[in-house]
Scaffold this motif. Structure first.
Motif, PDB file in Angstrom:
ATOM      1  N   ASP A   1       3.858 -10.232  -8.077  1.00 35.90           N
ATOM      2  CA  ASP A   1       5.168  -9.777  -7.705  1.00 35.90           C
ATOM      3  C   ASP A   1       5.363  -9.549  -6.059  1.00 35.90           C
ATOM      4  O   ASP A   1       4.517  -8.833  -5.438  1.00 35.90           O
TER       5      ASP A   1
ATOM      6  N   GLN B   1       7.457  -7.883  -4.265  1.00 41.30           N
ATOM      7  CA  GLN B   1       7.424  -6.483  -3.572  1.00 41.30           C
ATOM      8  C   GLN B   1       6.328  -5.671  -3.782  1.00 41.30           C
ATOM      9  O   GLN B   1       5.852  -5.180  -2.448  1.00 41.30           O
ATOM     10  N   LEU B   2       5.318  -5.932  -4.600  1.00 39.89           N
ATOM     11  CA  LEU B   2       4.242  -5.310  -4.725  1.00 39.89           C
ATOM     12  C   LEU B   2       3.117  -5.934  -3.734  1.00 39.89           C
ATOM     13  O   LEU B   2       2.683  -5.244  -2.866  1.00 39.89           O
TER      14      LEU B   2
ATOM     15  N   TYR C   1       2.384   1.041  -8.382  1.00 35.42           N
ATOM     16  CA  TYR C   1       3.510   0.412  -8.506  1.00 35.42           C
ATOM     17  C   TYR C   1       3.775   0.363 -10.234  1.00 35.42           C
ATOM     18  O   TYR C   1       4.854   0.339 -10.459  1.00 35.42           O
ATOM     19  N   TYR C   2       2.663  -0.004 -10.845  1.00 36.83           N
ATOM     20  CA  TYR C   2       2.933  -0.402 -12.310  1.00 36.83           C
ATOM     21  C   TYR C   2       3.270   0.926 -12.921  1.00 36.83           C
ATOM     22  O   TYR C   2       4.300   0.944 -14.174  1.00 36.83           O
TER      23      TYR C   2
ATOM     24  N   LEU D   1       7.017   1.280 -12.500  1.00 37.28           N
ATOM     25  CA  LEU D   1       7.713   0.427 -13.454  1.00 37.28           C
ATOM     26  C   LEU D   1       7.619   1.042 -14.954  1.00 37.28           C
ATOM     27  O   LEU D   1       8.884   1.073 -15.591  1.00 37.28           O
TER      28      LEU D   1
ATOM     29  N   GLU E   1       6.337   8.297  -6.142  1.00 38.53           N
ATOM     30  CA  GLU E   1       7.036   7.565  -4.865  1.00 38.53           C
ATOM     31  C   GLU E   1       6.244   8.315  -3.824  1.00 38.53           C
ATOM     32  O   GLU E   1       5.866   7.617  -2.758  1.00 38.53           O
TER      33      GLU E   1
ATOM     34  N   ILE F   1      10.677   3.702  -3.230  1.00 46.69           N
ATOM     35  CA  ILE F   1      10.059   2.561  -3.298  1.00 46.69           C
ATOM     36  C   ILE F   1      10.661   1.451  -3.804  1.00 46.69           C
ATOM     37  O   ILE F   1      11.108   1.695  -5.020  1.00 46.69           O
ATOM     38  N   SER F   2      11.132   0.461  -3.238  1.00 43.98           N
ATOM     39  CA  SER F   2      11.642  -0.549  -3.835  1.00 43.98           C
ATOM     40  C   SER F   2      10.875  -1.434  -4.734  1.00 43.98           C
ATOM     41  O   SER F   2       9.370  -1.798  -4.520  1.00 43.98           O
ATOM     42  N   ARG F   3      11.019  -1.758  -5.841  1.00 49.30           N
ATOM     43  CA  ARG F   3      10.120  -2.303  -6.957  1.00 49.30           C
ATOM     44  C   ARG F   3      11.028  -3.112  -7.917  1.00 49.30           C
ATOM     45  O   ARG F   3      12.386  -3.086  -8.021  1.00 49.30           O
TER      46      ARG F   3
ATOM     47  N   GLN G   1       7.009  -8.699 -14.940  1.00 44.94           N
ATOM     48  CA  GLN G   1       5.587  -8.633 -14.444  1.00 44.94           C
ATOM     49  C   GLN G   1       4.688  -9.667 -15.165  1.00 44.94           C
ATOM     50  O   GLN G   1       4.972  -9.922 -16.470  1.00 44.94           O
TER      51      GLN G   1
END
Length: 461
Positions: free
Chosen positions: A65, A67-68, A176-177, A180, A242, A256-258, A264
């Protein structure tokens, strides 16, 4: 003449006696058999013949990803713990340089000058420019073992830096996950909120038509408010995650941009490698072994303390002090001294120091063995978590399909008075729980991939 013959033989004998303190570290036997359990068997261990380990993949090939990847790169640039690890490596490198320079002579310049006058006579001016040097002959490995021990410490510190890096990468990925997952659960709750609000509207309409009572309306209303409460709590969790992720990134708390959970793509085929590869791949396991190697050389150094220390020192000085009142011209004064110090009685310090070094070496071996076993257990746990989460996700997907149809049917039956309001609310609640469980299963599967990557020593460029 006899003394000249005896001294070389005595020195040779001492060298033969002390030759053991020059030994290099060799990896001892460690229990590395059957480290990974087969996820399909309760008793068998995993027999893997693969030569390429999943843990050897660069982290960008695992976490694709964009962004990640940006977040991970930010963390590797600004995270305080990781930056401090890099400084620790530099400090040990400086200590290693000092240990290497200990083999060279130490040189000092100490200029001196005096002016003296006695009984009104002319003042006497005396100056001296002495240069002194001292050199310790490392015939019995004292300095050598200190240097080797520091070398192992440096390797261990680099391993620890990789441990922190791996943990940092996996922590960022897991958070991050998590975001999501929470985003997806919030979407489900928002959809369920619309559904429960529509059910509440239908209940009121049915009441107006005389087909339902006030209790059905109240139950539908309470169900809708319950979903709204979950939405508010989900937004709180998202904000807290976040904030935590921002702290890891070395930034102030911020959004946080995601991406999306459904977009995924993580590896689904894993090559875990044979048991001995864990010794090479896992930085914490290698760090434990380097600590053992450092303790080994500390023990050697403690043994070398029982042998003589030979030091050669010399002094050269340009001075005008002749010792007879002559102040000029300047002359050179040279001297050289050799000394040998053989410990005889040190109040038990040398014996105790050797015992302590041996015990510390034994402790380091036990720690290394435990690190190997822990590595195998973590790999086994990650594999079984991935497989169980995959199985549960497939089952929950079927459950969601069935319950979605069930909700539609009970709503239609309620309109025709063939189902009670409790059946409608219960069907909606069951569907919500199943959808949340499905998202949690998918997240656990992703988390298992991250854990497996970390357990196999991932985190490399």
């Amino acid at each position: 003449m006899k003394i000249k013959i005896i001294i070389p033989f005595a020195a040779s004998a001492l060298m033969l006696v002390s030759c053991g303190i020059y030994n290099k570290y060799e990896r001892p036997e460690v229990n590395a058999q059957g480290l990974i359990r087969d996820v399909q068997s309760d008793t068998d261990t995993l027999a893997v013949a693969d030569t390429t380990s999943f843990g050897n993949l660069p982290w960008r090939q695992v976490f694709t990803d964009p962004q990640l990847q940006t977040l991970i790169e930010t963390a590797l640039t600004h995270n305080t713990d990781y930056l401090n690890c890099a400084l620790n490596v530099k400090m040990v490198e400086a200590q290693l340089m000092m240990a290497k320079l200990a083999f060279l002579p130490s040189v000092a310049l100490s200029p001196q000058g005096t002016i003296s006058q006695w009984n009104g006579n002319k003042a006497s001016k005396i100056y001296s420019l002495p240069v002194s040097a001292s050199w310790s002959l490392d015939l019995f490995g004292n300095l050598l073992n200190v240097k080797r021990s520091t070398q192992m410490q440096l390797l261990g510190m680099k391993d620890y830096q990789l441990v922190v890096k791996t943990k940092l990468i996996t922590n960022v990925a897991n958070m991050y996950y998590t975001l999501l997952m929470l985003d997806r659960q919030l979407e489900i709750l928002n959809s369920m909120s619309e559904l429960t609000q529509d059910t509440w509207r239908i209940m009121k309409l049915q009441k107006d038509l005389g087909r339902a009572n006030e209790t059905s309306v109240q139950s539908a209303e309470a169900s809708h408010y319950g979903v709204l409460t979950n939405i508010a709590d989900m937004k709180r969790q998202i904000r807290e995650v976040e904030n935590s992720l921002s702290l890891i990134l070395g930034q102030q708390a911020q959004a946080i941009s995601r991406g999306k959970l459904a977009n995924q793509q993580l590896p689904t085929e894993f090559s875990t490698g044979v048991g001995i590869q864990l010794l090479a791949n896992r930085p914490d396991v290698h760090y434990a072994e380097m600590s053992l190697a450092s303790c080994f050389y500390n023990t050697q150094q403690a043994r070398s303390n029982f042998y003589p220390k030979i030091t050669i020192s010399g002094t050269g000085a340009f001075t005008n002090n002749s010792g007879a009142g002559i102040v000029n011209p300047g002359k050179w004064l040279l001297s050289a001294v050799g000394s040998l110090v053989q410990p005889i009685f040190q109040n038990g310090r040398l014996v105790a120091g050797l015992k302590v070094a041996k015990y510390q070496q034994e402790q380091a071996f036990n720690t290394w063995q435990q690190a190997v076993l822990s590595a195998g257990a973590e790999v086994s746990n990650a594999l079984v978590k991935y497989n169980s989460s995959e199985e549960m996700s497939q089952l929950d997907a079927k459950r969601v399909d069935v319950l979605t149809k069930n909700v539609d049917m009970t709503r239609e039956l309620f309109k025709s008075s063939s189902a009670s309001y409790l059946e409608v609310i219960s069907a909606q609640s069951n569907l919500l729980n199943a959808q949340i469980s499905k998202v949690t299963d998918d997240f656990n599967k992703m988390q298992a991939v991250v854990s497996l990557y970390s357990a196999l020593g991932g985190g490399r460029e």
